[in-house]
Motif scaffolding. Structure first.
Motif, PDB file in Angstrom:
ATOM      1  N   ALA A  10       0.790  -1.115   0.214  1.00 55.70           N
ATOM      2  CA  ALA A  10       0.065   0.016   0.103  1.00 55.70           C
ATOM      3  C   ALA A  10       0.812   1.414  -0.060  1.00 55.70           C
ATOM      4  CB  ALA A  10      -0.760   0.066   1.266  1.00 55.70           C
ATOM      5  N   LEU A  13       3.245   1.870  -3.252  1.00 53.17           N
ATOM      6  CA  LEU A  13       2.484   2.334  -4.453  1.00 53.17           C
ATOM      7  C   LEU A  13       2.223   4.042  -4.358  1.00 53.17           C
ATOM      8  CD1 LEU A  13       1.323   0.908  -6.632  1.00 53.17           C
ATOM      9  CD2 LEU A  13      -0.808   1.082  -5.702  1.00 53.17           C
ATOM     10  N   LYS A  86       0.098   3.479 -15.523  1.00 53.09           N
ATOM     11  CA  LYS A  86      -0.176   2.532 -14.568  1.00 53.09           C
ATOM     12  C   LYS A  86       0.996   2.084 -13.980  1.00 53.09           C
ATOM     13  CE  LYS A  86      -4.346   0.622 -16.757  1.00 53.09           C
ATOM     14  NZ  LYS A  86      -4.878  -0.537 -17.461  1.00 53.09           N
ATOM     15  N   THR A 117      -6.106   4.577   4.933  1.00 47.36           N
ATOM     16  CA  THR A 117      -6.503   3.614   4.047  1.00 47.36           C
ATOM     17  C   THR A 117      -8.207   3.142   4.132  1.00 47.36           C
ATOM     18  OG1 THR A 117      -4.649   2.931   3.314  1.00 47.36           O
ATOM     19  CG2 THR A 117      -6.305   1.524   2.643  1.00 47.36           C
ATOM     20  N   ARG A 142      -6.803   5.340  -0.600  1.00 48.31           N
ATOM     21  CA  ARG A 142      -5.826   5.862   0.215  1.00 48.31           C
ATOM     22  C   ARG A 142      -5.594   7.214   0.123  1.00 48.31           C
ATOM     23  NH1 ARG A 142      -1.553   4.000   3.411  1.00 48.31           N
ATOM     24  NH2 ARG A 142       0.130   5.411   3.661  1.00 48.31           N
ATOM     25  N   THR A 150      -6.927   5.344  -5.586  1.00 44.72           N
ATOM     26  CA  THR A 150      -7.717   4.331  -5.650  1.00 44.72           C
ATOM     27  C   THR A 150      -6.965   3.035  -5.988  1.00 44.72           C
ATOM     28  OG1 THR A 150      -9.688   5.366  -6.404  1.00 44.72           O
ATOM     29  CG2 THR A 150      -9.742   3.092  -6.904  1.00 44.72           C
ATOM     30  N   MET A 151      -6.922   1.968  -5.371  1.00 45.40           N
ATOM     31  CA  MET A 151      -5.941   0.874  -5.487  1.00 45.40           C
ATOM     32  C   MET A 151      -6.815  -0.491  -5.324  1.00 45.40           C
ATOM     33  SD  MET A 151      -2.943   1.994  -2.421  1.00 45.40           S
ATOM     34  CE  MET A 151      -3.936   1.430  -1.173  1.00 45.40           C
ATOM     35  N   PHE A 153      -6.670  -4.419  -5.513  1.00 43.94           N
ATOM     36  CA  PHE A 153      -5.506  -5.534  -5.169  1.00 43.94           C
ATOM     37  C   PHE A 153      -5.902  -6.863  -5.251  1.00 43.94           C
ATOM     38  CE2 PHE A 153      -8.192  -4.566  -1.395  1.00 43.94           C
ATOM     39  CZ  PHE A 153      -8.385  -5.933  -1.037  1.00 43.94           C
ATOM     40  N   VAL A 166      -0.734  -5.047  -6.156  1.00 40.18           N
ATOM     41  CA  VAL A 166      -1.598  -3.585  -6.021  1.00 40.18           C
ATOM     42  C   VAL A 166      -1.337  -2.789  -7.349  1.00 40.18           C
ATOM     43  CG1 VAL A 166      -2.267  -1.686  -4.637  1.00 40.18           C
ATOM     44  CG2 VAL A 166      -1.127  -3.901  -3.601  1.00 40.18           C
ATOM     45  N   GLU A 167      -2.341  -2.122  -7.666  1.00 38.10           N
ATOM     46  CA  GLU A 167      -2.184  -1.197  -9.008  1.00 38.10           C
ATOM     47  C   GLU A 167      -2.969   0.209  -8.619  1.00 38.10           C
ATOM     48  OE1 GLU A 167      -2.225  -2.334 -13.390  1.00 38.10           O
ATOM     49  OE2 GLU A 167      -4.285  -2.101 -12.720  1.00 38.10           O
ATOM     50  N   THR A 168      -2.093   1.195  -9.406  1.00 39.62           N
ATOM     51  CA  THR A 168      -3.000   2.459  -9.555  1.00 39.62           C
ATOM     52  C   THR A 168      -2.595   2.889 -10.898  1.00 39.62           C
ATOM     53  OG1 THR A 168      -3.389   4.575  -8.437  1.00 39.62           O
ATOM     54  CG2 THR A 168      -1.154   3.774  -8.583  1.00 39.62           C
TER      55      THR A 168
END
Length: 201
Positions: A10, A13, A86, A117, A142, A150-151, A153, A166-168
């Motif tokens: 978290a 990222l 991304k 978060t 978060r 926005t994440m 997962f 995890v991606e953003t």
């Protein structure tokens, strides 16, 4: 231990520093045959779509104890990957894992407890279209320096490995969490699983 992995994913990222406490403890040493797989950090993921920007294995391994509650002889690896706007963080543990379900549960809890978060879309199991067993996915939001991130997962575990993805998207950091296609992300995570999980030896 698992909370540390969730927390690191978290905070990495969004460029923060992880600070999640270890749950110390014993427990048995996994299955009688010992670990069979390891987690690797390839140069690319998802069929080459995501390129490795930074190997964070040394940083992650320094923060995660090698023995703790429900896990033993653990090594930690990870990578930050990019694809256009991304950013994807992959963090994995491998060694002896006593209870994979507990590993998943505590990893997700660690993400929720890693600062500002909140749970936007509660986690649930998805069956990837490509097979290979279910993955547990959800969406967190978060807040950092006034910015909402926005994440989505996904987490999975077995007796040898536990991985958190995890991606953003910098092009739409505060996208509506409910607009995330979690089945699609679960399919992507399952592809990552096949790419990072390799037999020991």
């Amino acid at each position: 231990m698992w909370g540390i992995i969730g927390g690191i994913a978290a905070v990495l990222l969004v460029g923060s520093v992880a600070s999640v406490a270890l749950s110390a403890g014993g427990g048995s040493h996994g299955g009688s045959d010992g670990p069979k797989y390891k987690v690797t950090v390839p140069q690319a993921l998802v069929g080459g779509e995501y390129k490795l920007a930074k190997d964070i294995s040394q940083q992650a391994d320094a923060q995660v104890p090698h023995d703790g509650a429900g896990a033993h002889d653990i090594k930690t690896v990870g990578g930050q990957y990019t694809s256009g706007t991304k950013v994807l963080v992959m963090l994995g543990l491998y060694g002896s894992i006593d209870d994979p379900d507990v590993a998943v549960e505590h990893t997700i809890r660690g993400m929720k407890n890693s600062g500002s978060t909140e749970v936007a879309v509660a986690e649930k199991e998805f069956t990837p279209k490509g097979g290979g067993g279910p993955v547990t996915c959800g969406v967190d939001v978060r807040r950092t320096s006034g910015q909402k991130i926005t994440m989505p997962f996904c987490v999975w575990a077995d007796s040898s490995t536990s991985v958190n993805v995890v991606e953003t998207d910098a092009a739409d950091l505060a996208k509506d969490p409910h607009s995330v296609d979690l089945q699609e992300f679960a399919d992507k995570a399952a592809t990552v699983r096949t790419e990072v999980k390799k037999p020991l030896g």
